[in-house]
Design an enzyme around this catalytic site. Structure first.
Site, short mmCIF file in Angstrom:
data_model
loop_
_atom_site.label_atom_id
_atom_site.label_comp_id
_atom_site.label_asym_id
_atom_site.label_seq_id
_atom_site.Cartn_x
_atom_site.Cartn_y
_atom_site.Cartn_z
N HIS A 14 0.82 -1.28 0.08
CA HIS A 14 0.00 -0.05 0.06
C HIS A 14 1.04 1.14 0.14
CE1 HIS A 14 -3.71 2.13 1.48
NE2 HIS A 14 -2.91 3.09 1.15
N HIS A 16 1.59 5.36 -1.79
CA HIS A 16 1.28 6.56 -2.46
C HIS A 16 2.40 7.35 -2.98
CE1 HIS A 16 -2.97 6.85 -0.82
NE2 HIS A 16 -2.37 6.13 0.02
N LYS A 100 -9.35 -0.48 -5.95
CA LYS A 100 -9.24 0.40 -4.49
C LYS A 100 -10.80 0.76 -4.46
CE LYS A 100 -7.82 2.20 -0.66
NZ LYS A 100 -6.78 2.42 0.01
N HIS A 137 -10.66 0.89 1.80
CA HIS A 137 -10.31 2.16 2.88
C HIS A 137 -11.31 1.85 3.78
CE1 HIS A 137 -8.83 5.79 4.44
NE2 HIS A 137 -9.95 5.73 4.96
N HIS A 175 -4.67 -0.82 5.89
CA HIS A 175 -4.18 -0.07 7.01
C HIS A 175 -5.34 -0.23 8.30
CE1 HIS A 175 -6.82 2.87 5.18
NE2 HIS A 175 -6.01 3.22 4.34
N ASP A 248 1.28 2.65 3.59
CA ASP A 248 0.50 3.88 3.42
C ASP A 248 1.37 5.21 3.28
OD1 ASP A 248 -1.94 5.35 2.72
OD2 ASP A 248 -2.63 5.22 4.91
O1 DOR Z 1 -3.33 9.28 5.63
C1 DOR Z 1 -3.80 8.92 4.58
N1 DOR Z 1 -3.21 9.63 3.43
N2 DOR Z 1 -4.43 8.10 4.43
C2 DOR Z 1 -5.19 7.95 3.13
O2 DOR Z 1 -6.28 7.06 3.20
C3 DOR Z 1 -4.72 8.69 2.04
C4 DOR Z 1 -3.29 8.94 2.24
C5 DOR Z 1 -3.24 10.03 1.16
O3 DOR Z 1 -3.54 9.78 -0.19
O4 DOR Z 1 -2.42 11.11 1.53
ZN ZN Z 2 -3.43 5.07 1.51
#
Ligand code: DOR
Ligand code: ZN
Length: 346
Positions: A14, A16, A100, A137, A175, A248
């Site tokens: 997971h 980003h 997702k 999520h 998460h 995450d």
């Molecule tokens: O803390 C987070 N940041 N939780 C999420 O679900 C998305 C993520 C983000 O994309 O910044």
């Molecule tokens: Zn995330």
């Protein structure tokens, strides 16, 4: 005595990475230690179609540093307009490894997410048929539900009904942050997995709010009280196949974190492996670290484990940059608040 541990190269299930200058700045932090990562699709606009995912994958590969070996595992963002045939074709071609589900409004860039779960029934049934995992999520967005209860309420109101209505659907609870999340993950069979972030093994809600507000500890789902952190630690270090790493790691520039309405996300790509070695050692579970970071997730996603290895060594104090300076602006690296002595040699 120097302690050292060699494990198969880990994966992050997971992550980003964003796009453009931010992608360019943060990708080396992950590619340094991780062989593969499940890439979150919450760009603006989101990665909705197979065509979007193919183009994003190409941008990620183009942003890799010279000589880096890293495979992005692409996902699609589920909307009420998602076409089951497009998803099936993207899966069959090997391009897309998961879909997702963001409840609309739950977190960063989730406004295109799902409001009416009946509208995605056809997609979920197709996914169950072809074995394509749904990454969830797991928070309700009902403003009447307290933010610290949103995960537990989601399990009862949304997740359990979806799973009962769609037998065979393979689900990753992303998460998880509560003992209710841990218990529900344990109630499933091998069609149910759960990721746990590095930061949720380290902080509880006091770290965010006691003695001053600390925006770099704010993420979603928000960290809960201490008993939940302990349940997460027990789960992650248990060796059980259903639990695996999804960091995450979610970069936001400092200006948007240190803000009157700060963004959610902890950036842990840089120091996750050192922090996990510390946590697993504290729990007397160093021998289970490899299962958590390199074996369990790969098995859930029906991938072979990586061939390469990394070696973790316990030596003098570990150091990492306080910030990663990206072309989009500085991004603060998660600070565990205690000294760490584990180092990663690749
Ligand atoms: O803390 C987070 N940041 N939780 C999420 O679900 C998305 C993520 C983000 O994309 O910044
Ligand atoms: Zn995330």
């Amino acid at each position: 005595m120097t302690q050292s541990l060699t494990i198969r190269r880990p994966d992050d299930f997971h992550l980003h990475l964003r796009d453009g200058a931010m992608l360019q700045g943060v990708l080396p932090e992950t590619a340094r230690h991780f062989a593969r990562a499940i890439i979150m699709p919450n760009l603006v606009p989101p990665v909705v179609t197979a065509k979007d995912a193919a183009a994003y994958r190409d941008r990620i590969l183009a942003a890799l540093p010279e000589g880096a070996r890293f495979e992005p595992l692409m996902t699609l963002y589920l909307t009420e307009g998602t076409d089951p045939a497009d998803i099936a074709a993207a899966h069959a071609s090997g391009l897309v490894k998961a879909v997702k589900l963001y409840p609309a409004g739950a977190t960063t860039n989730s406004h295109s997410g799902v409001r009416d779960f009946d509208k995605v029934r056809g997609v979920l049934e197709k996914m169950a048929e072809i074995g394509l995992p749904l990454c969830v999520h797991g928070e309700v967005t009902d403003p009447a539900v307290d933010i610290f209860d949103r995960e537990a309420v989601f399990i009862d109101r949304v997740l359990d009904p979806i799973r009962r209505a769609t037998p065979g659907l393979r689900v990753v609870m992303e998460h998880i942050t509560t003992e209710e999340g841990v218990a529900y993950a344990r109630s499933g069979g091998d069609d149910l997995g759960a990721t746990i972030t590095t930061h949720h093994l380290i902080i509880n809600r006091n770290h965010i709010l006691a003695g001053g507000i600390r925006p770099h500890y704010y993420c979603l789902p928000v960290a809960k009280r201490e008993k939940h952190r302990l349940a997460l630690r027990a789960a992650a270090t248990s060796g059980e196949a259903r639990f695996f790493l999804g960091t995450d790691s979610a970069p936001h520039v400092d200006a948007l974190k240190e803000h009157a309405c700060g963004c959610a996300g902890c950036f842990t790509a840089t120091n996750t492996m050192a922090l996990l070695a510390h946590v697993f050692e504290e729990e007397g579970a160093l021998d289970r670290l490899e299962a958590y970071v390199s074996l369990n997730g790969a098995a859930f996603y029906r991938l072979l484990p990586n061939e390469g290895t990394i070696t973790l060594t316990k030596a003098g104090p570990a150091e990492w940059p306080a910030k990663i300076l990206t072309g989009a602006g500085p991004v603060t690296v998660f600070d565990p608040g205690f000294p760490v002595h584990w180092h990663v040699e690749t």
